[in-house]
Write a protein that holds these residues in place. Structure first.
Motif, short mmCIF file in Angstrom:
data_model
loop_
_atom_site.label_atom_id
_atom_site.label_comp_id
_atom_site.label_asym_id
_atom_site.label_seq_id
_atom_site.Cartn_x
_atom_site.Cartn_y
_atom_site.Cartn_z
N SER A 16 96.07 151.23 15.46
CA SER A 16 95.13 151.36 16.57
C SER A 16 95.63 150.67 17.83
CB SER A 16 93.75 150.80 16.17
OG SER A 16 93.75 149.39 16.13
N THR A 17 96.35 149.53 17.67
CA THR A 17 96.87 148.84 18.85
C THR A 17 97.93 149.68 19.56
OG1 THR A 17 98.61 147.65 17.63
CG2 THR A 17 96.44 146.58 17.80
N LEU A 18 98.74 150.37 18.79
CA LEU A 18 99.76 151.24 19.38
C LEU A 18 99.11 152.39 20.14
CD1 LEU A 18 102.65 152.28 19.75
CD2 LEU A 18 102.45 153.36 17.49
N VAL A 19 98.10 153.00 19.53
CA VAL A 19 97.42 154.14 20.16
C VAL A 19 96.70 153.70 21.42
CG1 VAL A 19 95.61 155.87 19.85
CG2 VAL A 19 97.19 155.38 17.98
N ILE A 20 96.02 152.56 21.36
CA ILE A 20 95.27 152.08 22.52
C ILE A 20 96.20 151.74 23.68
CG2 ILE A 20 93.81 150.21 23.39
CD1 ILE A 20 92.53 150.12 20.60
N ALA A 21 97.32 151.07 23.38
CA ALA A 21 98.28 150.75 24.43
C ALA A 21 98.82 152.01 25.08
CB ALA A 21 99.42 149.91 23.86
N GLY A 22 99.08 153.04 24.27
CA GLY A 22 99.56 154.30 24.81
C GLY A 22 98.53 154.98 25.69
N GLN A 23 97.29 154.99 25.25
CA GLN A 23 96.26 155.66 26.04
C GLN A 23 95.97 154.90 27.33
OE1 GLN A 23 92.69 155.85 23.62
NE2 GLN A 23 91.91 153.96 24.48
N ASP A 24 96.06 153.58 27.30
CA ASP A 24 95.83 152.82 28.53
C ASP A 24 96.96 153.00 29.52
OD1 ASP A 24 93.42 151.94 27.58
OD2 ASP A 24 94.19 150.04 26.81
N THR A 25 98.16 153.23 29.00
CA THR A 25 99.29 153.53 29.89
C THR A 25 99.05 154.85 30.62
OG1 THR A 25 100.80 152.37 28.39
CG2 THR A 25 101.79 153.87 29.99
N MET A 26 98.54 155.85 29.89
CA MET A 26 98.20 157.12 30.53
C MET A 26 97.04 156.95 31.50
SD MET A 26 98.55 159.88 27.41
CE MET A 26 97.59 158.92 26.23
N SER A 27 96.08 156.12 31.13
CA SER A 27 94.90 155.92 31.96
C SER A 27 95.24 155.31 33.30
CB SER A 27 93.90 155.02 31.22
OG SER A 27 93.48 155.61 30.01
N LYS A 28 96.29 154.49 33.33
CA LYS A 28 96.73 153.87 34.58
C LYS A 28 97.04 154.94 35.63
CE LYS A 28 98.31 150.73 37.43
NZ LYS A 28 97.40 149.83 38.16
N THR A 29 97.62 156.05 35.20
CA THR A 29 97.89 157.16 36.11
C THR A 29 96.63 157.97 36.38
OG1 THR A 29 100.21 157.35 35.40
CG2 THR A 29 99.21 159.30 36.40
#
Length: 293
Positions: A16-29
């Motif tokens: 879940s930490t990997l998935v959340i970090a990835g989605q937050d990276t996309m969310s930044k854009t």
């Protein structure tokens, strides 16, 4: 707690930490091009569709959906759903002002907050070593947040508020899913989140500017749903306090993704603070060995 169950909880938590970090990276854009309400609303439309399929896939249809909303902790289920939706909105708001790595450095305080809340609300026991680990974590968090420093700005305060909301959500999820089934927890989170986010999303809808943003938004929908389910399932196998040290992995993922996609770098004090926080987490892990047997 059985060793096999604990390992499942840890594995799901780390994923879940990997998935959340990835989605937050996309969310930044995404937050630079779309409204906060719009992003969260679209995510929950997808989540509701997934929840309906998951709940009704056994052939019980509408009756199965009705049973999914039968809860012995209805107020708790509504509260956790409101908290989760609000936390997402608040965190996305913070991403408008600071980088992904900085955001998760501040957000890393949430496991400490959750452990304290679990002790207070769920009466999960904390021994002397656990208390020392928590204190160490707070020292590390102060180095990361750095009151009076450059990172201590409105964006960091917004992320800190999100950390508090997410910590409370984690503890309440553990409490509610202990008595309700997985389908019930998922149904409430999906539908309550959609009800909350839809008015704002429709009011502040913005045209999707290009295919890249559309692709990121669709990917975010899939990853957001996956992350929520992983968190709920992980807490079915292990206690909130036992899993908290493993949540620190998200800081490492965020720092990596922030560097890869946005050129973000953590300075020496940020790094030192994170190391101290992780050290506290490792101490906490050592005190939970008895839970694995």
């Amino acid at each position: 707690m059985k060793t096999e169950n604990f390992k499942k909880g840890v594995a799901l938590c780390l994923l879940s930490t990997l998935v959340i970090a990835g989605q937050d990276t996309m969310s930044k854009t995404l937050v630079q091009h779309l409204s906060l309400g719009q992003i969260v609303m679209v995510r929950h439309i997808f989540f509701v569709a997934f929840a309906l399929w998951w709940i009704m896939r056994d052939g019980n249809g509408i009756d199965g959906l009705r049973r999914a909303f039968v809860s012995v902790n209805r107020n708790m289920q509504i509260l956790r759903s409101v908290l989760m939706t609000t936390e997402i909105l608040v965190f996305f708001a913070g991403l408008q002002y600071i980088g992904v790595a900085q955001a998760h450095a501040v957000f890393s305080l949430f496991p400490i907050l959750a452990t304290l809340m679990a002790a207070l609300l769920l009466r999960e026991k904390l021994n002397a070593k656990s208390m020392a680990a928590l204190a160490l974590g707070f020292v590390g968090a102060l180095l990361v947040i750095r009151p009076g420093g450059d990172v201590f700005e409105p964006g960091a305060l917004i992320i800190l508020a999100a950390a508090f909301l997410f910590a409370l959500y984690n503890v309440i999820t553990r409490f509610s899913t202990h008595r309700d089934g997985f389908k019930t927890s998922m149904a409430y989170m999906a539908f309550i989140g959609l009800i909350i986010s839809t008015p704002w999303g429709l009011y502040d809808w913005r045209p999707i500017p290009n295919e890249l943003i559309l692709t990121l938004l669709i990917t975010l929908c899939f990853s957001g749903t996956a992350a929520h389910l992983l968190i709920v399932k992980s807490l079915e196998y292990a206690s909130a306090s036992a899993l908290q040290p493993y949540n620190y992995a998200i800081v490492g993922w965020a720092a990596l993704f922030g560097w890869l996609f946005y050129g973000e770098l953590l300075d020496s004090l940020h790094t030192l603070g994170i190391v101290i926080i992780v050290t506290g987490g490792l101490i906490m892990t050592a005190t939970t060995k008895s839970l694995r047997k």
